[in-house]
Every structure is written in C-alpha cells, then in structure tokens.
Design an enzyme around this catalytic site. Structure first.
Site, PDB file in Angstrom:
ATOM      1  N   ASP A 179      19.902  29.449  -5.713  1.00 41.55           N
ATOM      2  CA  ASP A 179      18.976  28.895  -6.704  1.00 41.55           C
ATOM      3  C   ASP A 179      19.851  28.026  -7.601  1.00 41.55           C
ATOM      4  OD1 ASP A 179      17.593  28.398  -9.127  1.00 41.55           O
ATOM      5  OD2 ASP A 179      16.204  29.994  -8.623  1.00 41.55           O
ATOM      6  N   HIS A 180      19.725  26.719  -7.474  1.00 39.95           N
ATOM      7  CA  HIS A 180      20.733  25.864  -8.111  1.00 39.95           C
ATOM      8  C   HIS A 180      20.710  25.948  -9.639  1.00 39.95           C
ATOM      9  CE1 HIS A 180      17.495  22.855  -8.390  1.00 39.95           C
ATOM     10  NE2 HIS A 180      18.233  22.233  -9.288  1.00 39.95           N
ATOM     11  N   HIS A 242      13.424  29.193 -10.193  1.00 36.80           N
ATOM     12  CA  HIS A 242      14.216  28.736 -11.341  1.00 36.80           C
ATOM     13  C   HIS A 242      13.806  29.413 -12.658  1.00 36.80           C
ATOM     14  CE1 HIS A 242      15.481  25.982  -8.382  1.00 36.80           C
ATOM     15  NE2 HIS A 242      14.607  25.026  -8.604  1.00 36.80           N
TER      16      HIS A 242
HETATM   17  C1  BG6 Z   1      13.791  21.912  -7.071  1.00 36.05           C
HETATM   18  C2  BG6 Z   1      12.320  21.673  -6.945  1.00 36.05           C
HETATM   19  O1  BG6 Z   1      14.120  23.216  -6.705  1.00 36.05           O
HETATM   20  O2  BG6 Z   1      14.208  21.686  -8.411  1.00 36.05           O
HETATM   21  C3  BG6 Z   1      11.971  20.259  -7.385  1.00 36.05           C
HETATM   22  O3  BG6 Z   1      11.906  21.868  -5.598  1.00 36.05           O
HETATM   23  C4  BG6 Z   1      12.503  19.987  -8.765  1.00 36.05           C
HETATM   24  O4  BG6 Z   1      10.571  20.055  -7.347  1.00 36.05           O
HETATM   25  C5  BG6 Z   1      13.995  20.363  -8.874  1.00 36.05           C
HETATM   26  O5  BG6 Z   1      12.344  18.607  -9.035  1.00 36.05           O
HETATM   27  C6  BG6 Z   1      14.482  20.278 -10.300  1.00 36.05           C
HETATM   28  O6  BG6 Z   1      15.866  20.440 -10.345  1.00 36.05           O
HETATM   29  P1  BG6 Z   1      16.741  19.789 -11.507  1.00 36.05           P
HETATM   30  O7  BG6 Z   1      18.114  20.308 -11.268  1.00 36.05           O
HETATM   31  O8  BG6 Z   1      16.611  18.319 -11.352  1.00 36.05           O
HETATM   32  O9  BG6 Z   1      16.139  20.280 -12.789  1.00 36.05           O
END
Ligand code: BG6
Length: 491
Positions: A179-180, A242
């Site tokens: 989960d980044h 997230h």
């Molecule tokens: C992803 C979602 O996991 O996270 C996307 O699938 C979203 O829809 C993205 O745009 C958002 O990531 P960040 O790091 O740009 O906030």
C-alpha cells in the site's frame, strides 16, 4: 551519483508481471532507478519486464527513460540512466502454459545465484494463476519474495481466495501486500511523531481529542483506468486501503517494537474495533458523490460519465464517512474519512482536533479555538501544531491561532524519495513492517463490506458535485474546515 550514507544490497532479480503497464512505467522503474542513482543498489541487479504481447525493446526502453526523466531531466540524461536501462530485459509470457513460462526460465537461468523478487502488477484476478505457474515451473525457492499490488480482490471472498492461491505457492513471510501510502514520508513520520515524542502520546485519546479527520483529495479524474475504476469506485480504490491504513496508524496502540508482526498486530486490533455500518447508520454517516463537468485551475474538465463513456454509471468518485473505533482509547471520538477525485487541488492531510480548554479565563469570554495537529501528506509535506498565541501589544489579552510548522521541504533539502522507493527497498531487505498481513487485509474487507452492503440495502443515492469543488456539501478551504456528522465540510 548523490553522496549519501546508504546500506547496499546483494544482486537480485526483479521480475515484474504487468511489466509494460502504467504502474510499472510510472512508479516501479523510476523507483529502482533512483535507488541505483543514490548508490543504494549497485548495477548488478536485473529487471525482467514480463509482457503478454511482443514489444520492441528499444521502444520500451525509451518509455522507461521518459518516466525517469519526469522526476528531473538531469536523471534521464545521466550515465546511470543508460546503465539502468541495460539491466532491463523484456520477456514475453503470453499465458500460463509451460511453453510460455519457458521464456522466463531461460531468461533467469544465467542469474540463478540471485534471489527472485516477483512483482505482481496485473489485475489481481491473475495472481493465483501466476503464483501457481511460477511454482510448477520451479521458479520459487525459500529466498523468493512476491509483491502484490492493490487492489487485492473486490470483496472479502475474492481477497480470501487470492490469499489462499498465493499462499499455496509462497509462505506468508515471502508475501508483501503493498500500500504505497505507507511508504510516504509524512505517513512514516506519524509513527515517529507519536512514538518518539512524549508530548503527543499523553494526549492521544478520547479525553483530549475531539475528532480525527483524514482527507485525501485529488484533482485528477480517472485517467485511463475507466474500466477498473467503474468496478471499484472510491470506496474500494481508496478507502479500503490507503485511508484505512492511515486510520490504523493514527489509532493503533504503541507496538512493542518496530517489527513487522508487532506493528501489524496493533493495526489488526484497530480494524477489528471499527464500528460496522448498518442500514441505519449508513444514511447519516456516509456520503457518496460523483463529479459532473466543472473547472479545475481554470481548465474545463468533463464529467465522470463522459470520462468513462458510460452514461448510466452510479459509481462514486467521492466518499465521506464518519466512523468510530470502539475501544477504550477512542470511545466516542468520530473519525471523519473523506476522499474524492476532481477536487480543486491535490491535498491530503490528517488533522487531529484536540478538545477546547476546560474554562476560559480571558476577558473576551469568546470560545477559545482548540489546538490541532495537522499532518500534511501532500503537497508540501509538513506537520503543524496550531496553538493559541497572544497578539502582541497593549490593549488586553487578544489571541489567535498560530501554527508551529515543521516544514519538510524547508528543513530537509534532499530530494524526497517516492513511496515506492522506500517500499521496494524494504522488500529487497526483507522487512514486512510496512506491508499488510493476510488477516489485516481480510479484516479491512470485512469492515468495507458493511458499507457496500448497507449502501445496497438502502439504495444509497449518489450525490452529484461539480468538478473543482470539495464534493457534495459546501465549497470551503480545507485548511479551515470543520465537518458535520455526515462528513460534509461545513465551515
Ligand atoms: C491509487 C489509486 O492507489 O492511489 C488511484 O488507485 C489514486 O486512484 C492514487 O489516484 C493516489 O495516490 P497518490 O500517491 O497520488 O496520492
């Protein structure tokens, strides 16, 4: 190459399924490149980009280079970019047959000494079949690891099935469910803020905190992912992973040590303590929205329905929820979660709103605004503690809220590594702390299903909001908002 003190790693084979996909190009290759550029990995690793169809290697490398250059032109032009591209090999694996996998076996043969790290960046419905093909073809040993990219299924049942199938080929200690958001710098700093400072932990409970607000606003729409997004919506795309992970880090008890299972045990307890939604609570404690045409930064943007070219879709691109963590620490404290696409700007933060002082001794008699702690994830990562301060000068005690700011951009001049850089290196070094365990994933789905089922039961309507606004409800600056119990920003 930057001069920073870094640990170094032994050679490894990085094998990406979905190797020509959007995520691999935008995030994974640039992340590996920057770790090379920083000297954290030496150029003896190898990357195998697995593609289903035949592709030209030189065109593919040009695309990889373009994405590396997006993080800074100087990176794309550097000698290390050339060295990096040389490490990449394209391997066509068109299906799950032994013949198709023989290509991968042949490619990996000269590199058998290095461990295999598999990265599954395909739709998760294929994860089981890929894992079993890897096993049948003898490509997994005890040194192997596998990274599973989200979304992991689209329901509890499908997530369990993926866990079961992947578990038939890999041990749980080889599996990295990514989960980044957990790799973002300020998110990690939340752990340091809570557990390396005496001050906050003392006040981190319902006695002192009135509510917690977690907002992830994006100005982007659904981009090229219409098919996937329309099946998921904001609830599955953002909240299930997230936002819930952020909530867990705010609400969890201090782990015994910063080690994978201690941290994951604490997060799991939070997920189990989340109050399930019911037919009754869903109506007052949730909002679904979908964007219509509007303007963002002066540019006209189309509606969600136009973006996906499907005009009867009821999929939500905005969700607001009021939830509770039913345990001693958080009794009665609302957690407001909100996320949406096509908002006025990209803006994500966690706000801890403390309770007001017990009694006002100052002559104005007006209510004194309460302290708040703001953890800004993006953009301009920073932490702010908003506190009352006397306005200088004579004329009695006049006060106003002023923020004590820890601005990361000002205080730490180095380039901020992207979340994927940190997380991929954790996979290489074998640290699972920032990755979800099987039971955690399943617990998050259990709770999410109480929302999706209740929405279905009450036929929850999707409220329309204009692109470029903060979603259904009033259009206000996030910095100043307070939310009502429905999750709307009201002030
Ligand atoms: C992803 C979602 O996991 O996270 C996307 O699938 C979203 O829809 C993205 O745009 C958002 O990531 P960040 O790091 O740009 O906030």
């Amino acid at each position: 190459m930057r001069k920073t003190k870094k640990e170094t790693f032994n050679p490894f084979n990085f094998i990406i399924f979905g190797g020509d996909g959007d995520l691999a190009l935008r995030k994974i290759y640039p992340a590996l490149f920057h770790r090379l550029y920083d000297g954290q990995i030496t150029p003896d690793f190898r990357i195998f980009a697995i593609c289903r169809r035949e592709r030209s290697l030189s065109e593919f490398k040009t695309s990889v280079l373009e994405f590396i250059s997006e993080s800074g032109k100087e990176f794309g032009k550097s000698d290390l970019a050339k060295i990096f591209l040389e490490r990449i090999q394209l391997v066509q694996v068109s299906d799950f047959s032994p013949e198709a996998y023989s290509n991968l076996i042949t490619a990996l043969k000269p590199n058998q000494k290095a461990p295999n790290i598999f990265y599954f960046s395909t739709p998760s419905s294929a994860f089981g079949a890929i894992a079993s093909a890897l096993k049948e073809n003898g490509l997994i040993d005890e040194r192997s690891k596998v990274v599973l990219e989200k979304p992991l299924g689209n329901s509890l049942a499908t997530a369990q099935e993926i866990n079961r199938q992947v578990g038939a080929a890999f041990q749980e200690n080889q599996v990295y469910r990514i989960d980044h958001y957990l790799g973002k710098e300020t998110v990690q700093n939340l752990m340091v803020l809570r557990f390396a400072n005496h001050l906050f932990e003392q006040a981190w409970n319902s006695q002192h905190i009135e509510n917690v607000q977690i907002t992830v606003a994006e100005s982007l729409g659904v981009q090229s992912r219409a098919g996937y997004y329309d099946q998921s919506g904001a609830l599955l795309d953002m909240v299930q992973n997230h936002l819930l992970q952020l909530l867990c880090l705010v609400a969890m008890e201090p782990p015994h040590l910063l080690e994978a299972d201690f941290v994951r045990n604490e997060k799991l307890k939070v997920l189990y303590a989340l109050r399930p939604f019911s037919k009754k609570s869903i109506k007052t404690q949730s909002v679904k929205g979908q964007y219509t045409r509007g303007k963002i930064a002066g540019q006209s943007v189309s509606s969600y329905l136009e973006d996906i070219e499907k005009f009867d879709s009821k999929t939500e691109t905005f969700v607001a929820l009021t939830t509770f963590v039913d345990n001693w620490r958080w009794k009665g404290v609302p957690f407001y979660l909100r996320t949406g696409k096509r908002m006025p700007k990209r803006y994500s933060e966690i706000v801890i709103n403390f309770r007001p002082v017990a009694h006002n001794i100052f002559p104005s008699g007006k209510e004194i605004p309460a302290n708040k702690l703001i953890v800004r994830l993006q953009p301009d990562e920073r932490i702010e503690l908003v506190q009352m301060t006397k306005i200088p000068g004579p004329g009695g005690y006049r006060y106003k809220p002023i923020a004590l700011k820890l601005d990361f951009v000002d205080n730490f001049k180095e380039r901020f590594p992207e979340a994927y850089e940190r997380l991929i290196m954790d996979v290489v070094r074998g640290n699972q702390t920032l990755f979800m365990r099987q039971d955690e994933l399943e617990a998050s789905w259990m709770w999410i299903e109480t929302i999706s089922k209740s929405w279905k039961e009450v036929q929850m309507p999707v409220e329309l909001y204009e692109a470029g606004t903060w979603g259904p409800g009033q259009d206000v600056m996030l910095e100043d908002h307070i939310w009502n119990t429905k999750g709307y920003a009201v002030d």
